[in-house]
Design a protein around this motif. Structure first.
Motif, PDB file in Angstrom:
ATOM      1  N   GLY A   1      10.902 -17.001 -47.231  1.00  0.00           N
ATOM      2  CA  GLY A   1      11.421 -16.629 -45.923  1.00  0.00           C
ATOM      3  C   GLY A   1      10.377 -16.644 -44.826  1.00  0.00           C
ATOM      4  N   GLN A   2       9.119 -16.937 -45.184  1.00  0.00           N
ATOM      5  CA  GLN A   2       8.055 -16.997 -44.189  1.00  0.00           C
ATOM      6  C   GLN A   2       7.688 -18.445 -43.879  1.00  0.00           C
ATOM      7  OE1 GLN A   2       4.899 -14.745 -45.947  1.00  0.00           O
ATOM      8  NE2 GLN A   2       5.978 -12.785 -45.815  1.00  0.00           N
ATOM      9  N   THR A   3       7.176 -18.680 -42.699  1.00  0.00           N
ATOM     10  CA  THR A   3       6.734 -20.032 -42.371  1.00  0.00           C
ATOM     11  C   THR A   3       5.495 -20.368 -43.194  1.00  0.00           C
ATOM     12  OG1 THR A   3       5.261 -19.342 -40.579  1.00  0.00           O
ATOM     13  CG2 THR A   3       7.575 -19.799 -40.003  1.00  0.00           C
ATOM     14  N   LEU A   4       5.258 -21.659 -43.370  1.00  0.00           N
ATOM     15  CA  LEU A   4       4.089 -22.089 -44.142  1.00  0.00           C
ATOM     16  C   LEU A   4       2.807 -21.561 -43.515  1.00  0.00           C
ATOM     17  CD1 LEU A   4       2.793 -23.782 -46.359  1.00  0.00           C
ATOM     18  CD2 LEU A   4       3.002 -25.789 -44.882  1.00  0.00           C
ATOM     19  N   ASP A   5       2.737 -21.546 -42.204  1.00  0.00           N
ATOM     20  CA  ASP A   5       1.534 -21.085 -41.513  1.00  0.00           C
ATOM     21  C   ASP A   5       1.265 -19.603 -41.805  1.00  0.00           C
ATOM     22  OD1 ASP A   5      -0.620 -21.689 -39.831  1.00  0.00           O
ATOM     23  OD2 ASP A   5       0.388 -20.779 -38.110  1.00  0.00           O
ATOM     24  N   VAL A   6       2.328 -18.777 -41.697  1.00  0.00           N
ATOM     25  CA  VAL A   6       2.187 -17.332 -41.958  1.00  0.00           C
ATOM     26  C   VAL A   6       1.841 -17.107 -43.430  1.00  0.00           C
ATOM     27  CG1 VAL A   6       3.454 -15.147 -42.076  1.00  0.00           C
ATOM     28  CG2 VAL A   6       3.697 -16.630 -40.069  1.00  0.00           C
ATOM     29  N   ALA A   7       2.502 -17.844 -44.330  1.00  0.00           N
ATOM     30  CA  ALA A   7       2.262 -17.668 -45.769  1.00  0.00           C
ATOM     31  C   ALA A   7       0.833 -18.057 -46.138  1.00  0.00           C
ATOM     32  CB  ALA A   7       3.256 -18.511 -46.564  1.00  0.00           C
ATOM     33  N   ARG A   8       0.291 -19.097 -45.528  1.00  0.00           N
ATOM     34  CA  ARG A   8      -1.103 -19.487 -45.802  1.00  0.00           C
ATOM     35  C   ARG A   8      -2.061 -18.339 -45.508  1.00  0.00           C
ATOM     36  NH1 ARG A   8      -1.441 -25.395 -42.875  1.00  0.00           N
ATOM     37  NH2 ARG A   8      -1.057 -26.717 -44.702  1.00  0.00           N
ATOM     38  N   LYS A   9      -1.911 -17.730 -44.351  1.00  0.00           N
ATOM     39  CA  LYS A   9      -2.796 -16.631 -43.960  1.00  0.00           C
ATOM     40  C   LYS A   9      -2.639 -15.449 -44.907  1.00  0.00           C
ATOM     41  CE  LYS A   9      -2.613 -18.024 -39.101  1.00  0.00           C
ATOM     42  NZ  LYS A   9      -2.083 -17.711 -37.751  1.00  0.00           N
ATOM     43  N   LYS A  10      -1.391 -15.178 -45.296  1.00  0.00           N
ATOM     44  CA  LYS A  10      -1.115 -14.046 -46.183  1.00  0.00           C
ATOM     45  C   LYS A  10      -1.724 -14.277 -47.568  1.00  0.00           C
ATOM     46  CE  LYS A  10       2.757 -11.192 -47.768  1.00  0.00           C
ATOM     47  NZ  LYS A  10       4.224 -10.983 -47.706  1.00  0.00           N
ATOM     48  N   ILE A  11      -1.568 -15.498 -48.098  1.00  0.00           N
ATOM     49  CA  ILE A  11      -2.105 -15.820 -49.427  1.00  0.00           C
ATOM     50  C   ILE A  11      -3.632 -15.757 -49.413  1.00  0.00           C
ATOM     51  CG2 ILE A  11      -2.308 -17.648 -51.165  1.00  0.00           C
ATOM     52  CD1 ILE A  11       0.503 -18.608 -50.209  1.00  0.00           C
TER      53      ILE A  11
ATOM     54  N   SER B   1      -5.619 -14.023 -47.430  1.00  0.00           N
ATOM     55  CA  SER B   1      -6.070 -12.632 -47.357  1.00  0.00           C
ATOM     56  C   SER B   1      -5.876 -11.920 -48.692  1.00  0.00           C
ATOM     57  CB  SER B   1      -5.292 -11.885 -46.267  1.00  0.00           C
ATOM     58  OG  SER B   1      -5.530 -12.468 -45.005  1.00  0.00           O
ATOM     59  N   PHE B   2      -4.770 -12.216 -49.362  1.00  0.00           N
ATOM     60  CA  PHE B   2      -4.473 -11.579 -50.649  1.00  0.00           C
ATOM     61  C   PHE B   2      -5.512 -11.950 -51.697  1.00  0.00           C
ATOM     62  CE2 PHE B   2      -2.171 -11.439 -54.729  1.00  0.00           C
ATOM     63  CZ  PHE B   2      -1.727 -10.122 -54.712  1.00  0.00           C
ATOM     64  N   ILE B   3      -5.907 -13.209 -51.745  1.00  0.00           N
ATOM     65  CA  ILE B   3      -6.903 -13.657 -52.734  1.00  0.00           C
ATOM     66  C   ILE B   3      -8.271 -13.046 -52.449  1.00  0.00           C
ATOM     67  CG2 ILE B   3      -8.193 -15.680 -53.534  1.00  0.00           C
ATOM     68  CD1 ILE B   3      -5.611 -17.310 -53.122  1.00  0.00           C
ATOM     69  N   ILE B   4      -8.664 -13.059 -51.192  1.00  0.00           N
ATOM     70  CA  ILE B   4      -9.985 -12.528 -50.826  1.00  0.00           C
ATOM     71  C   ILE B   4     -10.070 -11.020 -51.068  1.00  0.00           C
ATOM     72  CG2 ILE B   4     -11.522 -12.099 -48.859  1.00  0.00           C
ATOM     73  CD1 ILE B   4     -10.679 -14.867 -47.796  1.00  0.00           C
ATOM     74  N   GLU B   5      -8.990 -10.306 -50.727  1.00  0.00           N
ATOM     75  CA  GLU B   5      -9.011  -8.846 -50.836  1.00  0.00           C
ATOM     76  C   GLU B   5      -8.867  -8.360 -52.293  1.00  0.00           C
ATOM     77  OE1 GLU B   5      -5.904  -7.483 -48.319  1.00  0.00           O
ATOM     78  OE2 GLU B   5      -6.892  -8.175 -46.464  1.00  0.00           O
ATOM     79  N   ASN B   6      -8.183  -9.145 -53.138  1.00  0.00           N
ATOM     80  CA  ASN B   6      -7.867  -8.659 -54.484  1.00  0.00           C
ATOM     81  C   ASN B   6      -8.670  -9.304 -55.611  1.00  0.00           C
ATOM     82  OD1 ASN B   6      -5.262  -6.806 -54.282  1.00  0.00           O
ATOM     83  ND2 ASN B   6      -4.993  -8.489 -52.838  1.00  0.00           N
ATOM     84  N   ALA B   7      -9.392 -10.415 -55.327  1.00  0.00           N
ATOM     85  CA  ALA B   7     -10.068 -11.073 -56.454  1.00  0.00           C
ATOM     86  C   ALA B   7     -11.396 -11.721 -56.086  1.00  0.00           C
ATOM     87  CB  ALA B   7      -9.137 -12.111 -57.082  1.00  0.00           C
ATOM     88  N   PHE B   8     -11.419 -12.543 -55.044  1.00  0.00           N
ATOM     89  CA  PHE B   8     -12.617 -13.346 -54.757  1.00  0.00           C
ATOM     90  C   PHE B   8     -13.031 -13.130 -53.293  1.00  0.00           C
ATOM     91  CE2 PHE B   8      -9.931 -15.687 -57.832  1.00  0.00           C
ATOM     92  CZ  PHE B   8     -10.755 -15.604 -58.944  1.00  0.00           C
ATOM     93  N   PRO B   9     -13.764 -12.093 -53.018  1.00  0.00           N
ATOM     94  CA  PRO B   9     -14.101 -11.732 -51.626  1.00  0.00           C
ATOM     95  C   PRO B   9     -14.944 -12.772 -50.896  1.00  0.00           C
ATOM     96  CG  PRO B   9     -15.316 -10.385 -53.201  1.00  0.00           C
ATOM     97  CD  PRO B   9     -14.306 -11.134 -53.981  1.00  0.00           C
ATOM     98  N   ASN B  10     -15.728 -13.547 -51.614  1.00  0.00           N
ATOM     99  CA  ASN B  10     -16.616 -14.517 -50.954  1.00  0.00           C
ATOM    100  C   ASN B  10     -16.127 -15.965 -51.082  1.00  0.00           C
ATOM    101  OD1 ASN B  10     -18.511 -12.462 -50.264  1.00  0.00           O
ATOM    102  ND2 ASN B  10     -19.266 -12.495 -52.388  1.00  0.00           N
ATOM    103  N   ALA B  11     -14.890 -16.122 -51.488  1.00  0.00           N
ATOM    104  CA  ALA B  11     -14.368 -17.481 -51.748  1.00  0.00           C
ATOM    105  C   ALA B  11     -13.887 -18.148 -50.464  1.00  0.00           C
ATOM    106  CB  ALA B  11     -13.238 -17.414 -52.759  1.00  0.00           C
TER     107      ALA B  11
END
Length: 409
Positions: A112-122, A124-134
């Motif tokens: 239900g989200q645009t590709l642009d919004v989903a990219r930013k969300k994904i 942030s989710f990866i950096i905050e939850n697993a790979f902070p320096n990736a």
């Protein structure tokens, strides 16, 4: 000697059977078929690669997808690249619940989200939850397909499988087209979010207006209403592919109707269309020429006749009598050839041409015009003797002669 022969056959059979057990080498030049299905071992260094076989089927696009407009949904395939000490490249698909599962990271809601919004969300989710320096990159790899419901005046209503980029014209085509009584100008769409909208599909057919040929999302329902034949229909007849009833818009001109509705075939004549109309119980006939098409407004109950261009009629003693298409410059013998030639009873030298103005000619080289009729007449011999053979004719003549001789004695 016979024992040696038997032993030789036995050895040959054994060797042949053993050879059959050995996989044959593919000797065709340039062939890699022998590599299919082999397990190519890879070093397990946590480096993952995309399975390119999964992306062979790619949806055809009108243009490049706009990330700020494309709405993600279950089935969309994304590629995620995570660059750090080691490179991690993950193909992943939006789940039926609308989540994106990222191995070693977790679930993130993207449907239900645009590709642009989903990219930013994904990201942030990866950096905050697993790979902070990736360094994270995300791409849309393939377009999802889903079912949409089409009801009403189409030839095959029900659920149709479409992609997220398919427009209304493709959906109608997949539904085997509109029903003859469909109100193509009054289509309603009930969106999955509860919103409703009206679509005049004829605006797309006439002007190419893409707003009248939209795309759809999961949960949308397309309803094509039936028109009332008693209130807003006309009858289309004549030399066209799709004769029958059709529903017209209010104040629709003959030109507008022709532009969106008729399928022309060979010899269709649009130089003078005949419209029969009932006015206060009196039947009136209108001959509408092309210059008046745009000004002639159709009315409920009109009968529109599309005539055929006059051809050349070939009759008489020919193999295939009938009407044939007019070809400028063709002479009588050309049309007789088109009709399969003369029969054994007819004569190619005895023809009659009846012109559309009523005059008659017997000249092979006469210039023919539309509406002329060619008649191949019976040969002189056939006129005199009918279907008798030469032997029968000779026998008849001899009989007459012998009768004459006997009577004269």
């Amino acid at each position: 000697m016979s024992k040696v022969y038997v032993i030789f056959i036995a050895i040959s059979l054994i060797l042949g059977n053993a050879r059959a057990q050995v996989s044959q080498v593919d000797m065709r030049i340039g062939s890699f078929n022998n590599l299919r299905g082999q397990d190519i071992s890879r070093e397990d260094n946590n480096l993952k690669s995309l399975d390119l076989e999964s992306y062979k089927e790619v949806a055809s696009l009108e243009s490049a997808i706009s990330p700020d407009k494309y709405i993600l949904g279950p089935g969309d395939e994304l590629g995620i690249s995570i660059i750090m000490g080691e490179n991690l490249t993950l193909p992943t698909k939006v789940t039926p619940t609308g989540d994106l599962f990222i191995p070693s990271v977790g679930l993130v809601k993207v449907s239900g989200q645009t590709l642009d919004v989903a990219r930013k969300k994904i990201k942030s989710f990866i950096i905050e939850n697993a790979f902070p320096n990736a360094k994270v990159s995300i791409a849309l790899l393939n377009i999802r397909k889903f079912q949409i419901q089409v009801v009403g005046a189409v030839n095959s209503s029900g659920f149709i499988e479409i992609s997220a980029l398919d427009r209304l014209d493709k959906i109608i085509f997949a539904s085997d087209g509109f029903h003859p009584l469909a109100k193509e100008f009054d289509i309603s769409v009930e969106r999955g979010n509860g919103e409703k909208e009206k679509i005049n599909f004829l605006n797309f057919l006439r002007q190419g207006d893409l707003k009248s040929n939209p795309t759809f999302l999961e949960g949308d329902i397309i309803h094509v209403p039936f028109g009332d034949p008693y209130l807003n229909s006309i009858s289309l007849r004549g030399h066209i592919e799709n004769a029958g009833y059709d529903i017209i818009e209010k104040d629709e001109s003959l030109l507008s109707f022709l532009n969106r509705s008729i399928d022309l075939i060979n010899e269709t004549n649009l130089m003078s269309i005949i419209v029969t109309r009932n006015e206060n119980g009196v039947e009136k006939i209108y001959n509408v020429s092309p210059k008046d098409f745009s000004n002639f407004i159709l009315s409920n109950g009109d009968i529109v006749d599309i005539p055929r261009d006059d051809g050349i009629m070939v009759n008489g003693f020919v193999q295939k009598p009938g009407a044939y298409a007019y070809v400028p410059g063709y002479l009588a013998y050309n049309y007789i050839s088109m009709a399969g030639g003369n029969t054994k009873d007819g004569s190619i030298n005895k023809i009659k041409i009846i012109h559309s103005n009523g005059s008659i000619s017997r000249n092979f080289n006469t210039i023919l015009k539309r509406g002329d009729v060619i008649i191949v007449e019976r040969s002189t011999i056939n006129t005199l003797a009918g279907n008798m053979s030469i032997l029968q004719i000779v026998a008849s003549l001899l009989t007459i002669y012998m009768t004459y001789l006997s009577s004269s004695k």
